[in-house]
Structures are given as C-alpha cells and as structure tokens.
Design a protein around this motif. Structure first.
Motif, PDB file in Angstrom:
ATOM      1  N   SER A  34      40.875  36.458 106.782  1.00  0.00           N
ATOM      2  CA  SER A  34      41.556  37.080 105.636  1.00  0.00           C
ATOM      3  C   SER A  34      41.628  36.124 104.457  1.00  0.00           C
ATOM      4  O   SER A  34      41.591  34.904 104.611  1.00  0.00           O
ATOM      5  CB  SER A  34      42.994  37.458 106.013  1.00  0.00           C
ATOM      6  OG  SER A  34      43.018  38.428 107.015  1.00  0.00           O
ATOM      7  N   HIS A  35      41.786  36.724 103.276  1.00  0.00           N
ATOM      8  CA  HIS A  35      42.013  35.928 102.072  1.00  0.00           C
ATOM      9  C   HIS A  35      43.240  36.462 101.350  1.00  0.00           C
ATOM     10  O   HIS A  35      43.692  37.584 101.614  1.00  0.00           O
ATOM     11  CB  HIS A  35      40.800  36.009 101.132  1.00  0.00           C
ATOM     12  CG  HIS A  35      40.584  37.386 100.586  1.00  0.00           C
ATOM     13  ND1 HIS A  35      39.806  38.325 101.222  1.00  0.00           N
ATOM     14  CD2 HIS A  35      41.086  38.004  99.490  1.00  0.00           C
ATOM     15  CE1 HIS A  35      39.830  39.451 100.530  1.00  0.00           C
ATOM     16  NE2 HIS A  35      40.600  39.285  99.475  1.00  0.00           N
ATOM     17  N   ILE A  36      43.764  35.648 100.462  1.00  0.00           N
ATOM     18  CA  ILE A  36      44.803  36.109  99.539  1.00  0.00           C
ATOM     19  C   ILE A  36      44.306  35.821  98.120  1.00  0.00           C
ATOM     20  O   ILE A  36      43.408  35.006  97.921  1.00  0.00           O
ATOM     21  CB  ILE A  36      46.168  35.409  99.764  1.00  0.00           C
ATOM     22  CG1 ILE A  36      46.015  33.871  99.666  1.00  0.00           C
ATOM     23  CG2 ILE A  36      46.769  35.820 101.079  1.00  0.00           C
ATOM     24  CD1 ILE A  36      47.332  33.119  99.665  1.00  0.00           C
ATOM     25  N   ILE A  37      44.899  36.530  97.156  1.00  0.00           N
ATOM     26  CA  ILE A  37      44.633  36.225  95.751  1.00  0.00           C
ATOM     27  C   ILE A  37      45.803  35.380  95.259  1.00  0.00           C
ATOM     28  O   ILE A  37      46.963  35.746  95.476  1.00  0.00           O
ATOM     29  CB  ILE A  37      44.561  37.506  94.889  1.00  0.00           C
ATOM     30  CG1 ILE A  37      43.675  38.570  95.536  1.00  0.00           C
ATOM     31  CG2 ILE A  37      44.119  37.179  93.466  1.00  0.00           C
ATOM     32  CD1 ILE A  37      42.227  38.318  95.541  1.00  0.00           C
ATOM     33  N   VAL A  38      45.512  34.258  94.643  1.00  0.00           N
ATOM     34  CA  VAL A  38      46.555  33.395  94.093  1.00  0.00           C
ATOM     35  C   VAL A  38      46.505  33.502  92.580  1.00  0.00           C
ATOM     36  O   VAL A  38      45.445  33.306  91.967  1.00  0.00           O
ATOM     37  CB  VAL A  38      46.343  31.925  94.524  1.00  0.00           C
ATOM     38  CG1 VAL A  38      47.416  31.028  93.909  1.00  0.00           C
ATOM     39  CG2 VAL A  38      46.371  31.808  96.045  1.00  0.00           C
ATOM     40  N   GLN A  39      47.631  33.848  91.987  1.00  0.00           N
ATOM     41  CA  GLN A  39      47.705  33.931  90.519  1.00  0.00           C
ATOM     42  C   GLN A  39      48.439  32.706  89.998  1.00  0.00           C
ATOM     43  O   GLN A  39      49.485  32.324  90.528  1.00  0.00           O
ATOM     44  CB  GLN A  39      48.448  35.198  90.099  1.00  0.00           C
ATOM     45  CG  GLN A  39      47.662  36.452  90.435  1.00  0.00           C
ATOM     46  CD  GLN A  39      48.321  37.709  89.894  1.00  0.00           C
ATOM     47  OE1 GLN A  39      49.538  37.823  89.877  1.00  0.00           O
ATOM     48  NE2 GLN A  39      47.508  38.665  89.470  1.00  0.00           N
ATOM     49  N   MET A  40      47.884  32.091  88.975  1.00  0.00           N
ATOM     50  CA  MET A  40      48.444  30.857  88.418  1.00  0.00           C
ATOM     51  C   MET A  40      48.650  31.039  86.932  1.00  0.00           C
ATOM     52  O   MET A  40      47.862  31.696  86.277  1.00  0.00           O
ATOM     53  CB  MET A  40      47.468  29.698  88.640  1.00  0.00           C
ATOM     54  CG  MET A  40      47.118  29.460  90.078  1.00  0.00           C
ATOM     55  SD  MET A  40      45.443  28.771  90.244  1.00  0.00           S
ATOM     56  CE  MET A  40      44.548  30.170  90.869  1.00  0.00           C
ATOM     57  N   LYS A  41      49.701  30.439  86.417  1.00  0.00           N
ATOM     58  CA  LYS A  41      49.964  30.542  84.981  1.00  0.00           C
ATOM     59  C   LYS A  41      50.207  29.144  84.449  1.00  0.00           C
ATOM     60  O   LYS A  41      51.133  28.452  84.901  1.00  0.00           O
ATOM     61  CB  LYS A  41      51.191  31.422  84.759  1.00  0.00           C
ATOM     62  CG  LYS A  41      51.324  31.890  83.350  1.00  0.00           C
ATOM     63  CD  LYS A  41      52.346  33.005  83.269  1.00  0.00           C
ATOM     64  CE  LYS A  41      52.424  33.509  81.846  1.00  0.00           C
ATOM     65  NZ  LYS A  41      53.354  34.581  81.700  1.00  0.00           N
ATOM     66  N   GLY A  42      49.374  28.700  83.512  1.00  0.00           N
ATOM     67  CA  GLY A  42      49.529  27.370  82.943  1.00  0.00           C
ATOM     68  C   GLY A  42      50.633  27.322  81.902  1.00  0.00           C
ATOM     69  O   GLY A  42      51.094  28.358  81.414  1.00  0.00           O
ATOM     70  N   ALA A  43      51.058  26.096  81.559  1.00  0.00           N
ATOM     71  CA  ALA A  43      52.122  25.928  80.563  1.00  0.00           C
ATOM     72  C   ALA A  43      51.699  26.531  79.223  1.00  0.00           C
ATOM     73  O   ALA A  43      52.532  26.981  78.441  1.00  0.00           O
ATOM     74  CB  ALA A  43      52.441  24.444  80.401  1.00  0.00           C
ATOM     75  N   GLY A  64      50.188  29.256  78.865  1.00  0.00           N
ATOM     76  CA  GLY A  64      50.126  30.709  78.991  1.00  0.00           C
ATOM     77  C   GLY A  64      48.836  31.218  79.597  1.00  0.00           C
ATOM     78  O   GLY A  64      48.721  32.401  79.890  1.00  0.00           O
ATOM     79  N   ARG A  65      47.844  30.348  79.785  1.00  0.00           N
ATOM     80  CA  ARG A  65      46.577  30.812  80.377  1.00  0.00           C
ATOM     81  C   ARG A  65      46.802  31.226  81.824  1.00  0.00           C
ATOM     82  O   ARG A  65      47.551  30.577  82.556  1.00  0.00           O
ATOM     83  CB  ARG A  65      45.524  29.694  80.336  1.00  0.00           C
ATOM     84  CG  ARG A  65      44.874  29.548  78.962  1.00  0.00           C
ATOM     85  CD  ARG A  65      43.789  28.504  79.003  1.00  0.00           C
ATOM     86  NE  ARG A  65      42.639  28.934  79.750  1.00  0.00           N
ATOM     87  CZ  ARG A  65      41.699  28.115  80.224  1.00  0.00           C
ATOM     88  NH1 ARG A  65      41.777  26.831  80.015  1.00  0.00           N
ATOM     89  NH2 ARG A  65      40.672  28.581  80.889  1.00  0.00           N
ATOM     90  N   GLN A  66      46.145  32.308  82.219  1.00  0.00           N
ATOM     91  CA  GLN A  66      46.325  32.791  83.589  1.00  0.00           C
ATOM     92  C   GLN A  66      45.019  32.676  84.352  1.00  0.00           C
ATOM     93  O   GLN A  66      43.952  32.879  83.794  1.00  0.00           O
ATOM     94  CB  GLN A  66      46.755  34.251  83.572  1.00  0.00           C
ATOM     95  CG  GLN A  66      48.097  34.413  82.890  1.00  0.00           C
ATOM     96  CD  GLN A  66      48.791  35.702  83.315  1.00  0.00           C
ATOM     97  OE1 GLN A  66      48.635  36.142  84.433  1.00  0.00           O
ATOM     98  NE2 GLN A  66      49.539  36.279  82.414  1.00  0.00           N
ATOM     99  N   PHE A  67      45.146  32.328  85.609  1.00  0.00           N
ATOM    100  CA  PHE A  67      43.978  32.233  86.489  1.00  0.00           C
ATOM    101  C   PHE A  67      44.285  33.031  87.740  1.00  0.00           C
ATOM    102  O   PHE A  67      45.430  33.188  88.127  1.00  0.00           O
ATOM    103  CB  PHE A  67      43.707  30.774  86.880  1.00  0.00           C
ATOM    104  CG  PHE A  67      43.643  29.836  85.723  1.00  0.00           C
ATOM    105  CD1 PHE A  67      42.522  29.782  84.912  1.00  0.00           C
ATOM    106  CD2 PHE A  67      44.714  29.013  85.418  1.00  0.00           C
ATOM    107  CE1 PHE A  67      42.465  28.928  83.844  1.00  0.00           C
ATOM    108  CE2 PHE A  67      44.669  28.150  84.345  1.00  0.00           C
ATOM    109  CZ  PHE A  67      43.543  28.109  83.546  1.00  0.00           C
TER     110      PHE A  67
END
Ligand code: FES
Length: 323
Positions: free
Chosen positions: A42-51, A53-56
């Motif tokens: 299985s995999h998960i999606i990881v959402q990241m938000k930089g200082a 405001g950029r999102q990955f």
C-alpha cells in the motif's frame, strides 16, 4: 472509478537517515487514534505545505509491518529531479512536524493465487516489500527478496534485512562489488505458479518485464510499481472540455491538468499529481489517451474510457473530455 481517500493529520515521531539519500519517517495520527489498516504494497499520499505557501503532494509506499497500525513508516529518497516534495521532506520535516496524509490504497498487492513470490527491488524500491515480507511470512507463503543497489552505502535497511526474520529469504546484489542481478537466471525456470514483483527505477522494471516476456511468463504473473510522475513528454495537442465547449492548447512539457489550471477552465480534483491516486480520473468522449499513470489497469487503459489528467496525454492531436 476513482478511489476515495480519507485525509488525516499525522505527526512525525522519528526521522532516521538510512543512507546518504534516503530517510525513514515514522508517522502517528495526530489525534492519537490507530491509523487505518493496510496491506503490504500500500501507499499513502503525503501533502506538504512550505512556509512560502507552496504545496507538494507525493505518494509513498508504507514500509512498516501491516500488523502494527500504531504508526506508519515511509522511506523518502531525495530526488535529484525533485518536484519539491522529496526536498521538502528531507530539509523541512523533523520530529514534531505535522503532515496531512491520506488513508492507504494498494495498487501493488500480494497476489493470493501465487504459489511462490519472487520480489525484486532496486534502490528505494525496497520500501513496499518491507511491508509485504511480514505479511508473506505470517501467511506461511513461499517468498524470496532480491535487492539490488549501487554500492554498500546505498543499500537502505540492508542491516535489518540481513539480521531479521527474513534473512534466509533475502539476497543482496551490489553493483560496485560486481554482484549484479542476473534477471534471466533468476526468472528463467520459475514454477508455473510463481509471481514476480518488481519495484525500483524504470530501467529495472522494464528489464524485468522484458525478461519475463522473453521467458513466456504471462503478464498476470508480473507485478510492478514505480512512483514518480512520468515526464510529460510528447508534442502539443488540443483538449476540448465538452461541458463548457472550451478548447485548450496543451503545450509540450505541460500536463492537461496544468493547462486546465492555468486557464481556470474547470475544477479538477487532484491529490497526488503523479498518476497514482485516481482522483483526477476523467471520462474521454473523443480521441485516445497515452496513459502514463499507475492507477488504471492495462485493460482499463486499453478501453480508453477514462484517463488521469495529471500525467497522461493525447495519442493524437485532439481529445474531448467530459469536463
Ligand atoms: S492527481 Fe492523482 S492520479 Fe492524478
């Protein structure tokens, strides 16, 4: 059709530098509850938000034992061609960081029909197998792991594999020591009920698929997974959004999703942006797609009913989409 995901907040409780380029992150649910159950692969999606405001948003295989849902572990390789996500994980995520993660989905599951499981990993492709090994062992299955990497310092988690409960089932292949993987020897002569699983760099996956084909192993007995968005290669083409009648030009090097977002032409749900989660799946009304995603099966790709707008492109000059 598209999978639906539950999103949840998770806290990083441990970070370990496994190799010069790979870190292992341990995640626990921020509300202290157990995490959703999962199966190996299985995999998960990881959402990241930089200082800034950029999102990955990246997909990562779960590498911890599925029997333990008190935490998840993921392995993240710092990619030279990073879209930003792996660099963010390596440079900005530390113990205590909170991330938004999705519930798990499995596109690379163990096939219960197999009488023997031959797992082939290259580099960071080891991670899904680390979750499959305890599952296979718990099932009393016949399995073996062949793990190839560049040099001893790049063999993430080899110590725990060599000393752990699967030691008898694991073989290492180290390019710099001249012990490279011999795929023809490995795959040739497999029992008719053996299944081959491969995860790692594209050249390894392509080589395993080609070798299996040459040995007459049916596609149904070969399983593969590779995360990392396929490059948006191919020439420009036109997309027509049937519901609004708008026509968009998708330039070379651009994805359909980017073209839609740039012109604000429609709302498209998109979680992973690398052809893994299925949320941007869209119906094709005219034309054919060149599929680059991991989500649709081969039969679904051939049917040309739907496509993933984040990675897939047009085969011809024009596509009409149900948007
Ligand atoms: S956004 Fe996940 S498959 Fe397109």
């Amino acid at each position: 059709m598209a999978n639906s995901y539950e999103m949840m907040s998770a806290r990083v409780t441990a970070v370990e530098q496994a190799t010069p380029q790979i870190k292992r992150f341990t995640l626990e649910r921020a509300d202290g509850q157990p995490l959703p159950a999962f199966t190996g692969g299985s995999h998960i999606i990881v959402q990241m938000k930089g200082a800034d405001g950029r999102q990955f948003s990246n997909a990562y295989s779960l590498m911890s034992d599925p029997a333990d849902t008190s935490s998840y572990q993921i392995g993240v390789r710092l990619e030279e061609q990073s879209k930003g996500g792996s660099a963010f994980m390596h440079q900005q995520v530390e113990v205590g960081t909170e991330l938004v993660i999705s519930s798990p989905n499995n596109l690379f599951a163990i096939d219960p029909a197999a009488g023997r499981h031959v797992l082939i990993a290259g580099g960071i492709g080891i991670t899904p197998f680390l979750a499959q090994l305890p599952e296979l062992r718990a099932q009393g299955a016949r399995y073996e792991l062949h793990y190839a990497f560049r040099s001893p310092e790049h063999g993430a988690f080899q110590g725990e594999l060599a000393d752990g409960p699967h030691a008898q089932q694991v073989r290492f292949y180290v390019d710099s020591l001249g012990t490279s993987l011999n795929l023809a020897g490995l795959i040739g002569g497999l029992d008719a009920d053996a299944h081959v699983y491969v995860c790692g760099p594209k050249p390894l996956i392509d080589a395993v698929i080609a070798t299996a084909k040459a040995q007459g192993i049916p596609d149904a007995r070969v399983h593969w997974e590779q995360f990392a968005a396929a490059p948006a290669t191919g020439g420009a083409f036109t997309v027509v959004l049937a519901q609004s009648g708008r026509e968009l030009q998708v330039e070379e090097g651009m994805t359909i999703l980017q073209a839609i977002e740039k012109s604000n032409a429609a709302q498209v749900e998109c979680l992973c942006r690398e052809g893994v989660c299925g949320t941007c799946e869209t119906r094709i009304l005219e034309g054919e797609a060149e599929h680059f995603d991991q989500y649709l099966s081969d039969d679904e790709k051939a049917a040309q009913q739907t496509m993933m707008l984040c990675v897939s492109r047009a085969k011809g000059q024009r596509l009409v989409l149900d948007l």
